[in-house]
Design a protein around this motif. Structure first.
Motif, PDB file in Angstrom:
ATOM      1  N   LEU A 136       0.802  -1.214   0.000  1.00 22.96           N
ATOM      2  CA  LEU A 136       0.000   0.000   0.000  1.00 22.96           C
ATOM      3  C   LEU A 136       0.839   1.269   0.000  1.00 22.96           C
ATOM      4  O   LEU A 136       0.475   2.261  -0.623  1.00 22.96           O
ATOM      5  CB  LEU A 136      -0.954   0.020   1.194  1.00 22.96           C
ATOM      6  CG  LEU A 136      -1.986  -1.105   1.253  1.00 22.96           C
ATOM      7  CD1 LEU A 136      -2.755  -1.047   2.556  1.00 22.96           C
ATOM      8  CD2 LEU A 136      -2.922  -1.028   0.061  1.00 22.96           C
ATOM      9  N   LEU A 137       1.945   1.246   0.731  1.00 21.59           N
ATOM     10  CA  LEU A 137       2.738   2.459   0.873  1.00 21.59           C
ATOM     11  C   LEU A 137       4.060   2.414   0.123  1.00 21.59           C
ATOM     12  O   LEU A 137       4.771   3.408   0.051  1.00 21.59           O
ATOM     13  CB  LEU A 137       3.001   2.743   2.359  1.00 21.59           C
ATOM     14  CG  LEU A 137       1.753   2.926   3.215  1.00 21.59           C
ATOM     15  CD1 LEU A 137       2.141   3.154   4.666  1.00 21.59           C
ATOM     16  CD2 LEU A 137       0.908   4.074   2.699  1.00 21.59           C
ATOM     17  N   GLY A 138       4.410   1.249  -0.400  1.00 23.37           N
ATOM     18  CA  GLY A 138       5.653   1.139  -1.149  1.00 23.37           C
ATOM     19  C   GLY A 138       6.888   1.336  -0.293  1.00 23.37           C
ATOM     20  O   GLY A 138       7.899   1.829  -0.774  1.00 23.37           O
TER      21      GLY A 138
ATOM     22  N   LEU B 269      11.850  -2.637   3.150  1.00 25.89           N
ATOM     23  CA  LEU B 269      11.825  -3.510   4.322  1.00 25.89           C
ATOM     24  C   LEU B 269      12.449  -2.828   5.537  1.00 25.89           C
ATOM     25  O   LEU B 269      11.977  -3.018   6.661  1.00 25.89           O
ATOM     26  CB  LEU B 269      12.525  -4.830   4.015  1.00 25.89           C
ATOM     27  CG  LEU B 269      11.820  -5.735   3.002  1.00 25.89           C
ATOM     28  CD1 LEU B 269      12.621  -7.009   2.768  1.00 25.89           C
ATOM     29  CD2 LEU B 269      10.400  -6.053   3.437  1.00 25.89           C
ATOM     30  N   SER B 270      13.489  -2.019   5.320  1.00 25.37           N
ATOM     31  CA  SER B 270      14.097  -1.329   6.469  1.00 25.37           C
ATOM     32  C   SER B 270      13.129  -0.295   7.046  1.00 25.37           C
ATOM     33  O   SER B 270      13.055  -0.118   8.265  1.00 25.37           O
ATOM     34  CB  SER B 270      15.435  -0.693   6.100  1.00 25.37           C
ATOM     35  OG  SER B 270      15.258   0.303   5.119  1.00 25.37           O
ATOM     36  N   GLU B 271      12.379   0.397   6.172  1.00 28.04           N
ATOM     37  CA  GLU B 271      11.373   1.346   6.658  1.00 28.04           C
ATOM     38  C   GLU B 271      10.260   0.613   7.412  1.00 28.04           C
ATOM     39  O   GLU B 271       9.806   1.071   8.460  1.00 28.04           O
ATOM     40  CB  GLU B 271      10.774   2.137   5.486  1.00 28.04           C
ATOM     41  CG  GLU B 271      11.738   3.112   4.858  1.00 28.04           C
ATOM     42  CD  GLU B 271      11.213   3.706   3.560  1.00 28.04           C
ATOM     43  OE1 GLU B 271      11.414   4.920   3.364  1.00 28.04           O
ATOM     44  OE2 GLU B 271      10.618   2.974   2.737  1.00 28.04           O
ATOM     45  N   ILE B 272       9.850  -0.516   6.878  1.00 29.16           N
ATOM     46  CA  ILE B 272       8.811  -1.317   7.539  1.00 29.16           C
ATOM     47  C   ILE B 272       9.305  -1.791   8.891  1.00 29.16           C
ATOM     48  O   ILE B 272       8.569  -1.741   9.884  1.00 29.16           O
ATOM     49  CB  ILE B 272       8.395  -2.506   6.650  1.00 29.16           C
ATOM     50  CG1 ILE B 272       7.666  -1.998   5.401  1.00 29.16           C
ATOM     51  CG2 ILE B 272       7.527  -3.494   7.421  1.00 29.16           C
ATOM     52  CD1 ILE B 272       7.433  -3.054   4.336  1.00 29.16           C
ATOM     53  N   LYS B 273      10.544  -2.235   8.956  1.00 32.30           N
ATOM     54  CA  LYS B 273      11.102  -2.699  10.230  1.00 32.30           C
ATOM     55  C   LYS B 273      11.086  -1.578  11.261  1.00 32.30           C
ATOM     56  O   LYS B 273      10.709  -1.785  12.418  1.00 32.30           O
ATOM     57  CB  LYS B 273      12.524  -3.232  10.049  1.00 32.30           C
ATOM     58  CG  LYS B 273      13.108  -3.792  11.343  1.00 32.30           C
ATOM     59  CD  LYS B 273      14.457  -4.405  11.127  1.00 32.30           C
ATOM     60  CE  LYS B 273      15.047  -5.040  12.354  1.00 32.30           C
ATOM     61  NZ  LYS B 273      14.773  -4.458  13.629  1.00 32.30           N
ATOM     62  N   ARG B 274      11.479  -0.378  10.849  1.00 30.36           N
ATOM     63  CA  ARG B 274      11.462   0.759  11.781  1.00 30.36           C
ATOM     64  C   ARG B 274      10.048   1.034  12.286  1.00 30.36           C
ATOM     65  O   ARG B 274       9.838   1.275  13.482  1.00 30.36           O
ATOM     66  CB  ARG B 274      12.036   2.009  11.122  1.00 30.36           C
ATOM     67  CG  ARG B 274      13.552   2.059  11.138  1.00 30.36           C
ATOM     68  CD  ARG B 274      14.093   3.451  10.810  1.00 30.36           C
ATOM     69  NE  ARG B 274      13.596   4.016   9.579  1.00 30.36           N
ATOM     70  CZ  ARG B 274      14.131   3.812   8.381  1.00 30.36           C
ATOM     71  NH1 ARG B 274      15.184   3.048   8.247  1.00 30.36           N
ATOM     72  NH2 ARG B 274      13.612   4.389   7.318  1.00 30.36           N
ATOM     73  N   ILE B 275       9.079   0.990  11.391  1.00 27.73           N
ATOM     74  CA  ILE B 275       7.692   1.234  11.799  1.00 27.73           C
ATOM     75  C   ILE B 275       7.216   0.173  12.783  1.00 27.73           C
ATOM     76  O   ILE B 275       6.654   0.488  13.839  1.00 27.73           O
ATOM     77  CB  ILE B 275       6.765   1.283  10.562  1.00 27.73           C
ATOM     78  CG1 ILE B 275       6.997   2.581   9.793  1.00 27.73           C
ATOM     79  CG2 ILE B 275       5.290   1.156  10.968  1.00 27.73           C
ATOM     80  CD1 ILE B 275       6.296   2.642   8.458  1.00 27.73           C
TER      81      ILE B 275
END
Length: 159
Positions: free
Chosen positions: A60-62, A65-71
């Motif tokens: 959905l947000l593109g 994986l590193s950004e997703i991990k931080r979130i």
């Protein structure tokens, strides 16, 4: 007692590959809830929910994986701080836990706002491209029309 899923079952349920699951584990994005003596990974329903969150954030947000991990790490930290605040009767500890939850949430909000700003800049650049190309099409009278310098630059000099 929790129900555990082996890698093959998780792949079937989520559409991920075993390689993706192993990579998620390697980078700390999704650590299996249990491991058998032989190193076989076991996942719980909670792990499956996390996988769906990962897939949603990616699709959905593109996000990387590193950004997703931080979130997700921030979400986990906030939940730990809120649980600590609920569990303590000490007002000072409750306040510190709530302040920590607020701090990580504010940091996450700043990160999301930065991403939104980046996407906004990208959208504005695409809007300019669309305007320029529409103008070029409107001005094209023959089979070949000179390409404006601004468009030529964007094409890397290819015209």
């Amino acid at each position: 007692m929790s129900t555990f899923y082996q890698v093959g079952e998780v792949c079937h349920l989520t559409g991920l590959t075993p390689r993706a699951l192993h990579y998620y584990d390697e980078i700390g994005l999704l650590v299996p809830s249990e491991r058998l003596a032989g190193g076989h990974r076991l996942y719980t329903a909670s792990d499956l929910e996390r996988i769906e969150r990962i897939k949603d954030l990616k699709r959905l947000l593109g996000l990387s994986l590193s950004e997703i991990k931080r979130i997700l790490d921030t979400d986990d930290a906030r939940e730990r701080y809120l649980a600590a605040a609920q569990e303590t009767a000490d007002p000072a500890r409750r306040r510190r836990a709530l302040e920590s939850a607020l701090r990580v949430t504010e940091e996450q909000l700043i990160s999301v706002r930065e991403k939104v700003e980046q996407l906004g800049r990208f959208a504005r650049r695409l809007e300019r491209h669309v305007r320029d190309l529409r103008r070029e099409l409107a001005g094209a009278h023959g089979a070949h029309s000179p390409v404006p310098a601004r468009v030529r630059e964007r094409l890397g000099g290819r015209t």
